[in-house]
Motif scaffolding. Structure first.
Motif, short mmCIF file in Angstrom:
data_model
loop_
_atom_site.label_atom_id
_atom_site.label_comp_id
_atom_site.label_asym_id
_atom_site.label_seq_id
_atom_site.Cartn_x
_atom_site.Cartn_y
_atom_site.Cartn_z
N GLN A 25 0.82 -1.20 0.00
CA GLN A 25 0.00 0.00 0.00
C GLN A 25 0.86 1.26 0.00
OE1 GLN A 25 -2.49 -0.71 3.41
NE2 GLN A 25 -4.07 -1.76 2.20
N ILE A 26 2.01 1.20 0.66
CA ILE A 26 2.94 2.33 0.61
C ILE A 26 3.46 2.49 -0.82
CG2 ILE A 26 5.19 3.17 1.38
CD1 ILE A 26 4.62 1.83 4.08
N ALA A 27 3.82 1.38 -1.45
CA ALA A 27 4.28 1.44 -2.84
C ALA A 27 3.18 1.97 -3.75
CB ALA A 27 4.74 0.06 -3.31
N ALA A 28 1.93 1.59 -3.47
CA ALA A 28 0.82 2.07 -4.28
C ALA A 28 0.67 3.57 -4.17
CB ALA A 28 -0.48 1.38 -3.84
N GLY A 29 0.98 4.13 -2.99
CA GLY A 29 0.92 5.58 -2.84
C GLY A 29 1.90 6.30 -3.73
N GLU A 30 3.02 5.63 -4.06
CA GLU A 30 4.01 6.23 -4.94
C GLU A 30 3.66 6.01 -6.41
OE1 GLU A 30 7.59 4.32 -3.77
OE2 GLU A 30 7.94 5.64 -2.06
N VAL A 31 3.12 4.85 -6.73
CA VAL A 31 2.88 4.48 -8.11
C VAL A 31 1.51 4.93 -8.59
CG1 VAL A 31 2.67 2.53 -9.70
CG2 VAL A 31 4.44 2.52 -7.94
N LEU A 160 -11.25 1.09 -7.35
CA LEU A 160 -9.93 1.62 -7.00
C LEU A 160 -9.97 2.33 -5.65
CD1 LEU A 160 -7.08 1.83 -8.26
CD2 LEU A 160 -7.75 4.06 -9.15
N PHE A 161 -8.98 2.09 -4.82
CA PHE A 161 -8.84 2.68 -3.49
C PHE A 161 -9.92 2.20 -2.50
CE2 PHE A 161 -6.93 6.27 -6.06
CZ PHE A 161 -5.63 5.91 -5.79
N PHE A 162 -10.51 1.02 -2.78
CA PHE A 162 -11.51 0.54 -1.83
C PHE A 162 -10.87 0.22 -0.48
CE2 PHE A 162 -9.73 -3.57 -2.72
CZ PHE A 162 -10.06 -4.38 -1.64
N ALA A 163 -9.59 -0.19 -0.51
CA ALA A 163 -8.90 -0.52 0.74
C ALA A 163 -8.32 0.71 1.42
CB ALA A 163 -7.78 -1.53 0.45
N THR A 164 -8.28 1.83 0.73
CA THR A 164 -7.78 3.09 1.31
C THR A 164 -8.78 4.19 0.97
OG1 THR A 164 -6.46 3.42 -0.70
CG2 THR A 164 -5.33 2.45 1.21
N PRO A 165 -9.93 4.20 1.65
CA PRO A 165 -10.99 5.17 1.30
C PRO A 165 -10.56 6.62 1.42
CG PRO A 165 -11.46 4.05 3.38
CD PRO A 165 -10.32 3.33 2.77
N ARG A 167 -7.82 7.92 0.39
CA ARG A 167 -7.22 8.31 -0.89
C ARG A 167 -8.30 8.59 -1.93
NH1 ARG A 167 -2.27 6.31 -2.20
NH2 ARG A 167 -2.54 7.50 -4.12
N ARG A 168 -9.40 7.88 -1.85
CA ARG A 168 -10.47 8.03 -2.83
C ARG A 168 -11.12 9.40 -2.73
NH1 ARG A 168 -14.33 2.97 -4.34
NH2 ARG A 168 -15.38 3.86 -6.16
N LYS A 169 -11.12 9.99 -1.55
CA LYS A 169 -11.73 11.30 -1.36
C LYS A 169 -10.97 12.40 -2.10
CE LYS A 169 -13.64 10.16 3.20
NZ LYS A 169 -13.63 10.49 4.64
#
Length: 641
Positions: A25-31, A160-165, A167-169
């Motif tokens: 999830q940290i890597a996803a924040g970068e990519v 997309l971003f269902f696991a990190t709501p 970020r979706r906002k």
């Protein structure tokens, strides 16, 4: 008494290893910043798989659903379990592979990062007899089952971003996210005309670019017209920095090609600037600066040029692993790239558009007035006028020689012209006052000249000419100003910049980079009129400066020059100062407004424009001529209605 909040110490936490899901999830924040980031990564993989057709399907701007279908090579069943794992890739296997990346994707973290913040499924099939059907892999459960599919791969990303709501906002409206997704595909499409692309949104086709059958520059021209519009191609010139030029290590390792927009096509924003390195879209300061500097002499005000430039370079000479999204690169020799891009764009813009539009010219010995053949691989071969005024020296443009008015002992050849030494240190030809004539031109016979035959002069400012397309309107002062300016630059290009020693050297504290640059570029500095020596490992002394800049601050000049030399192959500071001086000289030497010219003199000026580099713009970037077509004239008078 309570302790102020600012002095409270946070509780100490132990050092521990992060769980794999959190790492992803940290890597996803970068990519993954938005749906367009997912689209970019998946299209990268499709292109690496050799796809010739890629279809993108979206819902809700890509937030609810993203599907990328391709007809590439597919993935073997035995390799599927590793496809969604972190740092699993088929594109690199060793450090040497990482130092010479030739694929679009290679980091091996994109799919795993996407899988940690969305629901991912992968359907693929290879075109072999051993695997007669496809396989569907569920990214969440890892379940693998047989499925029907033609050879290729489909990757679906849902919610997309269902696991990190949180970020979706931060996402924008569906329309905005869709625009970003289309832009991501458009950037790929510009570089790969042999690949077809289609984009569907909520069941509707919103963009499609068909594969171009033929190859080379013509294929790129067609794809640019399809993606950016026909106007872009019509207002751009092709460029191709040749591969057969030699350098000290053998064949040149750099190629620059593409299309550069003419100055008239410049925009107020830099939104139509596309730069690619080995097929990868990048935002690179070296390329941007080089391209912008190539327009320095022809662009008006703060307008931004438009271009699609492609740099091909040995993968070992560029590092593409400097940013998680691979949008930035680092060159081993940035000066080499800067020099190549600038020279390629400059050479393409130098050819007058009127002469280029006239068609190919026959090979013939260059006349005395023609600019010398370029040493950078571009052949500048203007159409030779058979008659009219041929100017072989700057003096004739200013009116002395060839029967024009003279003052003092001015003569026809520049080398023998009596000169005055200007306060700036340049030897300036004596200019006739007033300018009596451009020359003693011969009458112009019938002929299809690009800028046509002069028919009149309007208000002593504009020349009106007739050509096959209709009416040509020329700003005579601006056009003559450019002609004089280019002649002056040509005369002074081979001379070293005059310098003036300082009575007391100007010393300043320098960084190690500045000291190293001063020592490495000593000869270049002298050519530019600067003498900078090291007094200590941290101190530099300026002992001489260009005569043209003697009244300026030597320390500021030295710092600016060293900073540019640290990035590029020569100093644009001194070059710009020299060009500004020559532009001022040319402005004063050009024929003035309200000066009445004969038809022969007007025709002589038109012929000069057709063979002078960058004659489409004056020294300040304003256009020197405009074409008014017959259709436009017919429309003014409602002919045919």
């Amino acid at each position: 008494m309570t302790t102020p909040p600012s002095t409270l110490q946070p509780p100490r936490r132990p050092i521990r290893e992060l769980p794999d899901e959190l790492i992803s999830q940290i890597a996803a924040g970068e990519v993954v910043e938005r749906p367009a980031s997912v689209v970019r990564e998946l299209v990268d993989n499709a292109l690496d798989a050799g796809a010739t057709q890629i279809t993108l399907r979206l819902q809700a701007g890509g937030v609810r659903h993203i599907s990328v279908e391709d007809n590439g090579s597919g993935i073997l069943r035995s390799e599927l379990p590793n496809a969604l794992k972190r740092h699993a890739t088929s594109k690199i296997a060793s450090l040497s592979d990482l130092e010479s990346v030739g694929t679009m994707g290679f980091r091996g973290e994109a799919l795993a990062a996407i899988c940690s913040i969305a629901e991912v499924s992968l359907l693929t099939r290879v075109d072999t007899a051993d695997e007669p059907h496809g396989w569907l892999l569920d990214g969440r459960s890892g379940e693998l089952q047989a499925a029907a599919r033609a050879p290729g791969t489909t990757v679906e990303v849902r919610e997309l971003f269902f696991a990190t709501p949180a970020r979706r906002k931060f996402l924008k409206t569906d329309a905005t996210e869709l625009a970003h997704c289309i832009e991501a595909v458009r950037r790929h499409a510009l570089a790969r005309p042999e690949v077809g692309f289609a984009i569907w949104h909520d069941g509707k086709l919103v963009a499609q670019w068909r594969a171009v059958a033929h190859g080379g520059m013509e294929a790129l021209r067609q794809r640019l017209a399809d993606v950016l519009g026909e106007d872009f191609v019509q207002q751009a010139v092709a460029l191709d920095w040749p591969l057969d030029a030699q350098d000290e290590d053998g064949p040149q390792r750099l190629r620059v090609w593409g299309f550069a927009g003419v100055p008239d096509a410049a925009r107020s924003r830099a939104d139509w600037q596309f730069a690619y390195v080995n097929g990868r879209y990048v935002r690179d300061k070296t390329i941007t600066h080089a391209a912008r500097s190539a327009y320095e002499d022809v662009l008006h005000g703060h307008r931004q040029p438009v271009y699609a430039l492609f740099v091909s370079i040995d993968p070992a000479r560029v590092d593409v692993n400097v940013h998680p999204t691979k949008i930035e690169v680092r060159f081993r020799d940035g000066r080499e790239v800067h020099q190549g891009v600038r020279r390629a764009v400059e050479a393409a813009l130098a050819v007058p558009r009127a002469a280029a539009a006239a068609g190919p010219v026959e090979t013939a010995p260059a006349p005395a007035w023609a600019p010398p053949a370029r040493q950078d691989g571009f052949a500048f071969r203007p159409r030779e006028p058979e008659v009219g005024h041929r100017v072989s020296d700057v003096g004739a443009l200013w009116g002395y020689g060839s029967g024009g008015a003279t003052t003092g002992s001015a003569r026809t050849e520049l080398d023998s012209v009596e000169t005055n030494t200007a306060p700036t240190g340049y030897a300036l030809p004596v200019r006739a006052e007033p300018v009596e004539a451009l020359a003693n031109p011969s009458p112009l016979p019938a002929g299809d000249w690009p800028l046509g035959r002069a028919i009149a002069q309007l208000q002593g400012v504009y020349i009106l000419a007739e050509n096959t397309q209709g009416l040509v309107v020329v700003d005579m002062h601006a056009a003559h100003e450019r002609i004089v300016y280019e002649r002056l630059k040509q005369q002074l290009d081979d001379q070293q910049v005059a310098r003036q020693p300082l009575l007391i050297p100007a010393t300043f504290a320098a960084t190690p980079d500045e000291v190293a640059t001063a020592e490495d570029c000593d000869e270049v500095l002298k050519t530019l009129g600067l003498e900078i020596t090291a007094l200590s490992p941290r101190t530099l002394a300026v002992r001489a400066v260009p005569t043209t800049l003697a009244q300026g601050n030597p320390v500021e000049l030295a710092r600016s020059v060293l900073a540019e030399l640290g990035l590029h192959d020569s100093s644009t500071v001194v070059q710009r100062a020299r060009n500004e001086l020559l532009a001022t000289m040319a402005c004063h030497g050009a024929v003035r407004a309200n000066r009445r010219l004969t038809l022969d003199e007007m025709n002589a000026l038109l012929r000069q424009m057709e063979v002078t580099e960058r004659s489409d713009q004056c020294n300040h970037g304003r256009p020197t001529w405009r074409q008014v077509g017959m259709k436009e004239l017919d429309g003014l008078f409602l002919r045919g209605r």
